[in-house]
Design a protein around this motif. Structure first.
Motif, PDB file in Angstrom:
ATOM      1  N   TYR A  41      48.924 114.682  40.900  1.00 31.91           N
ATOM      2  CA  TYR A  41      49.961 115.085  41.457  1.00 31.91           C
ATOM      3  C   TYR A  41      49.758 114.028  42.733  1.00 31.91           C
ATOM      4  CZ  TYR A  41      49.961 118.297  46.067  1.00 31.91           C
ATOM      5  OH  TYR A  41      50.340 118.736  47.059  1.00 31.91           O
ATOM      6  N   ILE A  43      50.364 111.874  45.983  1.00 32.93           N
ATOM      7  CA  ILE A  43      50.521 111.904  47.483  1.00 32.93           C
ATOM      8  C   ILE A  43      51.613 111.007  47.911  1.00 32.93           C
ATOM      9  CG2 ILE A  43      49.875 112.041  49.997  1.00 32.93           C
ATOM     10  CD1 ILE A  43      46.977 113.130  48.667  1.00 32.93           C
ATOM     11  N   ASP A  82      53.230 116.977  40.736  1.00 32.08           N
ATOM     12  CA  ASP A  82      53.822 117.657  42.117  1.00 32.08           C
ATOM     13  C   ASP A  82      53.252 116.034  43.030  1.00 32.08           C
ATOM     14  OD1 ASP A  82      54.064 120.250  41.300  1.00 32.08           O
ATOM     15  OD2 ASP A  82      52.361 120.660  41.022  1.00 32.08           O
ATOM     16  N   LEU A  84      53.547 115.385  47.149  1.00 34.66           N
ATOM     17  CA  LEU A  84      52.739 116.063  48.624  1.00 34.66           C
ATOM     18  C   LEU A  84      53.224 114.611  48.897  1.00 34.66           C
ATOM     19  CD1 LEU A  84      51.733 117.306  51.094  1.00 34.66           C
ATOM     20  CD2 LEU A  84      49.801 116.071  50.576  1.00 34.66           C
ATOM     21  N   SER A  85      54.056 114.607  50.112  1.00 34.84           N
ATOM     22  CA  SER A  85      55.227 113.944  51.235  1.00 34.84           C
ATOM     23  C   SER A  85      54.226 113.405  52.321  1.00 34.84           C
ATOM     24  CB  SER A  85      56.484 114.032  51.930  1.00 34.84           C
ATOM     25  OG  SER A  85      56.967 113.012  52.484  1.00 34.84           O
ATOM     26  N   GLY A  86      53.447 112.011  51.676  1.00 31.37           N
ATOM     27  CA  GLY A  86      52.076 111.083  52.830  1.00 31.37           C
ATOM     28  C   GLY A  86      52.865 110.781  54.015  1.00 31.37           C
ATOM     29  N   HIS A 425      44.621 118.009  55.255  1.00 31.02           N
ATOM     30  CA  HIS A 425      44.555 118.365  53.904  1.00 31.02           C
ATOM     31  C   HIS A 425      42.777 117.943  53.298  1.00 31.02           C
ATOM     32  CE1 HIS A 425      48.798 119.060  53.709  1.00 31.02           C
ATOM     33  NE2 HIS A 425      48.976 117.966  53.582  1.00 31.02           N
ATOM     34  N   LEU A 432      42.226 121.313  46.083  1.00 24.69           N
ATOM     35  CA  LEU A 432      43.639 121.008  47.497  1.00 24.69           C
ATOM     36  C   LEU A 432      42.908 121.881  48.751  1.00 24.69           C
ATOM     37  CD1 LEU A 432      45.567 118.949  48.633  1.00 24.69           C
ATOM     38  CD2 LEU A 432      47.115 121.079  47.848  1.00 24.69           C
ATOM     39  N   ASP A 434      44.837 123.417  52.377  1.00 21.18           N
ATOM     40  CA  ASP A 434      45.249 123.179  52.964  1.00 21.18           C
ATOM     41  C   ASP A 434      44.487 123.580  55.231  1.00 21.18           C
ATOM     42  OD1 ASP A 434      48.324 123.616  51.049  1.00 21.18           O
ATOM     43  OD2 ASP A 434      47.054 121.825  51.339  1.00 21.18           O
TER      44      ASP A 434
END
Length: 562
Positions: A41, A43, A82, A84-86, A425, A432, A434
């Motif tokens: 995962y 970020i 996976d 996640l756009s940071g 988050h 995780l 959210d």
């Protein structure tokens, strides 16, 4: 009525109040954290603070199976990761709580026999239970854990409740509800200047004398046990579980956490430590300005309270000179209380933070107040992360964001200590969580919501596992002269009841107040706070250590609203 019966009644009443007042879940898209990130995962393109003072812009952090595998600007992302756009997000190490009571209940007091002698109670009757383990009295599903996790906490040292020597602490992670989440057991011995009611020792000085007695007798017991094991001709030692439970303290394998609430209790704990020589942690410290040299000499670990005193510095225009002088002293004491953290930093005393006795809803606000009063942001972050990791001896796998350490982090929408920062988050033990965030209103929008719009009837609804319910908040007045009444379903089942709304405050679209629920001869204090958006209110109901629950309300239309 027996004490244990009262405790059960209180618990049932609290549950009843929760069911009456807790409302439809709001502002959480997936707070359960039931999905653990088992594949890689990442970020990406975030502002990542790996440790206090060390920040990387446009960086990526990669983690898998609960561990950080890479962090930096040139991280190679494996296929199937996976992402996640940071963008516009800020990543920090997960917070570590030096002393927490989240989910911890107090054991029932033992029954007293008919021939009970209050001057010579058993250890358990006197509140001396060093053999107890906090995890035996901990509910990991307690709502308070979720509240503190939402605030950014991912690891906590749990402290047991009880009497003067209440038992052993443990370190847990705020990860999955299906795991034990235990990082370490028997990490410290918890002590308080709290005597048992109606028995010896019943005073702080009596507690000090009894603590010395227990410590010295434990030393004799340990010495006798060692001699008996290596020599003949000695009477066998009598096994005493109180003394045996003290052995790790005698050997300096674990510290004693003394809970203190003022400078006098701090002095008493320091005096015992100097006399007996144990490792000391001072928890809940609030007054340090006159104790700097003693604290430095003791090498004690300092856990500063995250609770701040209420501002009681308002003065009356027509006050007497005596009242004005008294108010001036109160103002000085209040201002000094806000500067405790900055004073410790200035004196070079490393400290951590403890949440015991504080509210999750006040956490960030109080930190910002400390920063406004001289605490640097780097030291504030260190006290939440690496300092407590070092205090707990877990710095090898927690406290910073590095390869090989636990995937514990808090991700915010703005720099952590800014007014606009919201937690989006939280990653705890690789799980995780959210949280939905709200867009901040402009200054013009904020100015349109003032105290004058609060007056009227507000209807709140409840949708809980116990069924649907509701009530009315009636508020009148304006400015600082607001008063109101709230109705609710009577916990005893006798229709509805009502209570005065106390300390009603409105500022920047935020409404807060408190009220008491009376049942079974007891008053349960309920705190409410939240945001007003026109005729809608969205907030939380808080019952201290028992956690917080969402609350929504709508203002009933009147001719003035058309």
């Amino acid at each position: 009525m027996k004490i244990c019966t009262n405790h059960k009644l209180l618990s049932s009443l609290i549950v009843a109040v929760f069911f009456i007042l807790s409302l439809k879940t709001h502002a959480q898209s997936d707070p359960s954290g039931t999905r653990r990130v088992s594949s890689s995962y990442a970020i990406t393109n975030a502002t990542i603070t790996t440790s206090p003072g060390k920040t990387i812009q446009g960086a990526t952090i990669l983690f898998k199976d609960g561990l950080v595998t890479a962090v930096g600007t040139n991280v190679s992302i494996p296929k199937g990761t996976d992402i996640l756009s940071g963008d516009s997000l800020f990543v920090y190490p997960g917070f570590i709580d030096g002393a927490s009571s989240a989910g911890v209940s107090r054991p029932s007091d033992p029954e007293r026999p008919a021939n009970f002698d209050s001057s010579n109670p058993t250890d358990e009757q006197a509140g001396i239970t060093p053999w107890r383990a906090v995890l035996d009295h901990h509910d990991k599903q307690n709502n308070a854990i979720g509240d503190w996790r939402k605030a950014g906490f991912t690891i906590a040292q749990l402290i047991p409740d009880g009497g003067m020597i209440s038992g052993k602490a443990a370190i847990i992670t705020y990860g999955s509800g299906y795991s034990t989440n235990i990082l370490a057991e028997n990490t410290a011995l918890m002590a308080r200047f709290r005597g048992s009611r109606g028995v010896y020792p019943g005073t702080p000085l009596g507690v000090m004398a009894k603590f010395r007695d227990v410590y010295k007798n434990a030393e004799l017991s340990a010495r006798h046990t060692k001699l008996f094991a290596s020599n003949n001709g000695l009477n066998r030692p009598e096994i005493n579980k109180t003394y045996q439970a003290m052995y790790p303290v005698l050997d300096k394998n674990i510290p004693v956490i003394f809970e203190v609430s003022n400078d006098l209790e701090t002095r008493r704990a320091l005096r015992l430590q100097k006399e007996l020589g144990f490792k000391l942690v001072l928890s809940g410290v609030t007054e340090v300005e006159h104790l700097i040299s003693e604290i430095k000499a003791s090498n004690a670990i300092i856990l500063l309270s995250l609770s701040l005193p209420e501002d009681k510095t308002k003065s009356k225009e027509d006050a007497t000179e005596e009242y004005k002088a008294r108010t001036t002293r109160v103002k000085e004491a209040y201002q000094q209380a806000l500067k405790q953290a900055s004073l410790l930093e200035k004196e070079g005393i490393k400290f951590g933070f403890a949440t015991a006795g504080s509210k999750s809803g006040d956490f960030m606000k109080n930190l910002q107040i400390m920063i406004e009063n001289g605490l640097s942001e780097n030291t504030a972050l260190a006290a939440l992360t690496i300092h407590n990791a070092e205090n707990l001896g877990i710095q090898k796998f927690a406290g910073t964001l590095e390869k090989g350490k636990l995937a514990n982090m808090v991700i915010t929408t703005a720099p952590l200590f800014s007014k606009d920062a919201q937690v989006k988050h939280v990653i705890a033990d690789g799980y995780l969580f959210d949280y939905e965030t709200k867009s901040k209103k402009s200054a013009t929008e904020s100015s349109n919501t003032g105290n004058t719009s609060i007056a009227g009837e507000w209807e709140y609804t409840s949708d809980t596992p116990a069924g649907s319910s509701g009530g009315i908040m009636k508020i009148e007045g304006s400015g600082s002269n607001l008063k109101g009444i709230i109705t609710y379903d009577d916990p005893t089942g006798n229709g509805t009841a009502q209570a005065d709304m106390k300390d009603i405050k409105v500022a920047d679209n935020n409404l807060s107040f408190s009220f008491n629920v009376s049942a079974g001869g007891m008053d349960i204090r309920v705190n409410v706070s939240g945001e007003i958006d026109g005729s809608q209110f969205s907030g939380q109901i808080s019952l201290g250590e028992f956690g917080s629950f969402p609350m929504n309300a709508s203002k009933k239309p009147t001719s003035l609203n058309f």
